[in-house]
Design a protein around this motif. Structure first.
Motif, short mmCIF file in Angstrom:
data_model
loop_
_atom_site.label_atom_id
_atom_site.label_comp_id
_atom_site.label_asym_id
_atom_site.label_seq_id
_atom_site.Cartn_x
_atom_site.Cartn_y
_atom_site.Cartn_z
N GLY A 60 49.40 53.68 -40.52
CA GLY A 60 49.19 53.11 -41.27
C GLY A 60 50.78 52.26 -41.46
O GLY A 60 51.76 52.87 -40.42
N HIS A 61 50.75 51.27 -42.15
CA HIS A 61 52.08 50.29 -41.51
C HIS A 61 51.59 49.46 -43.09
O HIS A 61 51.66 49.40 -43.52
N ALA A 62 53.36 49.55 -43.08
CA ALA A 62 54.08 48.46 -43.81
C ALA A 62 53.95 49.07 -45.95
O ALA A 62 53.73 49.39 -45.73
N GLY A 103 44.64 46.99 -33.78
CA GLY A 103 45.83 46.47 -34.93
C GLY A 103 46.15 44.91 -34.62
O GLY A 103 45.81 43.77 -33.34
N GLU A 104 47.68 44.15 -35.66
CA GLU A 104 47.40 44.69 -36.60
C GLU A 104 45.76 44.49 -37.62
O GLU A 104 45.90 42.86 -37.46
N ILE A 105 45.52 44.70 -38.63
CA ILE A 105 44.46 44.51 -39.20
C ILE A 105 45.00 44.26 -40.36
O ILE A 105 45.29 45.26 -41.43
N SER A 126 59.06 48.14 -34.41
CA SER A 126 59.23 47.10 -34.89
C SER A 126 59.17 45.95 -36.26
O SER A 126 59.67 45.53 -36.78
N ASP A 127 57.86 45.07 -35.34
CA ASP A 127 57.36 44.73 -35.59
C ASP A 127 58.53 43.41 -35.81
O ASP A 127 58.17 42.56 -37.16
N CYS A 128 59.81 43.15 -35.22
CA CYS A 128 60.91 42.28 -35.63
C CYS A 128 59.89 40.72 -34.94
O CYS A 128 59.69 40.73 -34.30
N VAL A 166 46.99 49.86 -39.94
CA VAL A 166 46.34 49.20 -41.14
C VAL A 166 47.77 48.31 -41.72
O VAL A 166 48.76 49.97 -41.45
N HIS A 167 47.53 47.26 -42.02
CA HIS A 167 49.06 46.26 -43.03
C HIS A 167 48.35 47.04 -44.58
O HIS A 167 47.36 46.14 -45.39
N PHE A 168 49.17 47.46 -45.21
CA PHE A 168 49.18 48.25 -46.67
C PHE A 168 49.74 47.41 -46.74
O PHE A 168 51.02 47.72 -47.42
#
Ligand SMILES: [Zn+2]
Ligand SMILES: [Zn+2]
Length: 313
Positions: free
Chosen positions: A177-179, A113-115, A252-254, A142-144
């Motif tokens: 799962g992310h995004a 990650g992040e993929i 966070s992905d900040c 994974v970023h969707f």
């Protein structure tokens, strides 16, 4: 000593023994105990990573890096012992991606990650990675995203609405799962039309159902997408967090510099302007605190990440 306090101390001891990750309190204890940020893109200077963590009261982080970053990660870990674990990514459209990611895991990466690539979620490139993640027994984050944020950005891991087939086909893969598309599909009325839908959530959304039905799916609460989803409908949020209490993980992905919203916190993404000038970590932790009990807050911000990473708790 309360039982949750005792449980936390036991969890901390286990995780320290297994991974070298220590439950330490950040410089300022804003959240009543340690917090692990699952979604933290590694910054070039070791000090910059800790500046963000200390600024928002976060004790530990999972560094998201490129596959060749083992040396750099080791330098950060050496300078700040016990605060960092890491995931690696590689360009999955290239034939050597599997080799690079396998090497990263041998070098200590705890997951993929992040993929985030311009491919279909059920296409051959990602399928190879899902299979490899199962083989190496590490999670894959994974970023969707179905809607571009800017005219040139493109879309990523598209076709989330068909993702149930993948969850069935790869039962041994631990998906995180992310995004945008992962979180927009929390509502049953999402039609891939906007990045961050607003308004009340229509019950029975795909993401809610998949989290209930598939033990191999987890949710990364990071970014504007996660924060937006949890902010739309407080009544829904309370139940959602309880329903998936074992599956949801704080991140966070900040992009802010100081844990207080400094710098360019939303990477010039116009759709995420609701969090411009704010630190996503602080905002989402405050939202979780408000929406949960202390025990559930601890589970979402500390214990679940440890379970996913198999480092105790
Ligand atoms: Zn992302
Ligand atoms: Zn921040």
């Amino acid at each position: 000593m309360t039982s949750s306090r005792r449980g936390f101390l036991q969890a901390a001891a286990v995780s320290a023994a297994l991974s070298g990750l220590k439950a330490q309190t950040a410089r300022e204890d804003l959240w009543g105990g340690p917090v692990l940020d699952l979604h933290f893109h590694m910054r070039r200077e070791p000090e910059a990573n800790v500046a963000h963590l200390d600024g928002c009261g976060v004790s530990n982080a999972n560094l998201l890096t490129r596959s060749g970053a083992a040396e750099q990660v080791r330098a950060v870990q050496a300078k700040y012992p016990g605060r960092f674990v890491w995931f690696a990514s590689a360009d999955i459209t290239q034939p050597d991606a599997g080799k690079l990611l396998t090497q990263a895991v041998r070098d200590g990466a705890g997951g993929f990650g992040e993929i985030k690539f311009h491919v279909e979620a059920d296409g051959p490139e990602l399928r190879r990675m899902y299979a490899l993640a199962a083989e190496l027994d590490v999670p894959i984050l994974v970023h969707f995203q179905e809607v571009p944020h800017t005219p040139t950005e493109g879309v990523f891991s598209t076709g989330f609405k068909r993702f149930e087939t993948i969850l069935k086909a790869y039962p041994k893969t631990r998906f995180v799962g992310h995004a945008d598309a992962f979180w927009a599909n929390i509502s049953a009325d999402y039609s891939n039309d906007v990045a961050y839908p607003a308004g009340r959530i229509k019950r029975g959304g795909l993401t809610d159902r998949l989290l209930s039905d598939y033990p191999n799916l987890f949710g990364d609460l990071s970014a504007n997408s996660g924060n937006n989803a949890l902010s739309r409908d407080p009544e829904f949020t309370t139940g959602f967090l309880v329903r998936h209490r074992d599956k949801l993980i704080f991140g966070s992905d900040c992009a802010c510099t100081d844990g207080n919203g400094g710098g360019i916190s939303q990477a010039n993404n116009p759709g995420a302007s609701r969090l411009a000038g704010k630190c996503v970590a602080r905002e989402t932790l405050a939202l979780l605190k408000k929406s949960t009990t202390p025990a559930l807050f601890r589970q979402l911000t500390w214990q679940n990440s440890h379970k996913l990473l198999r480092i105790g708790a």
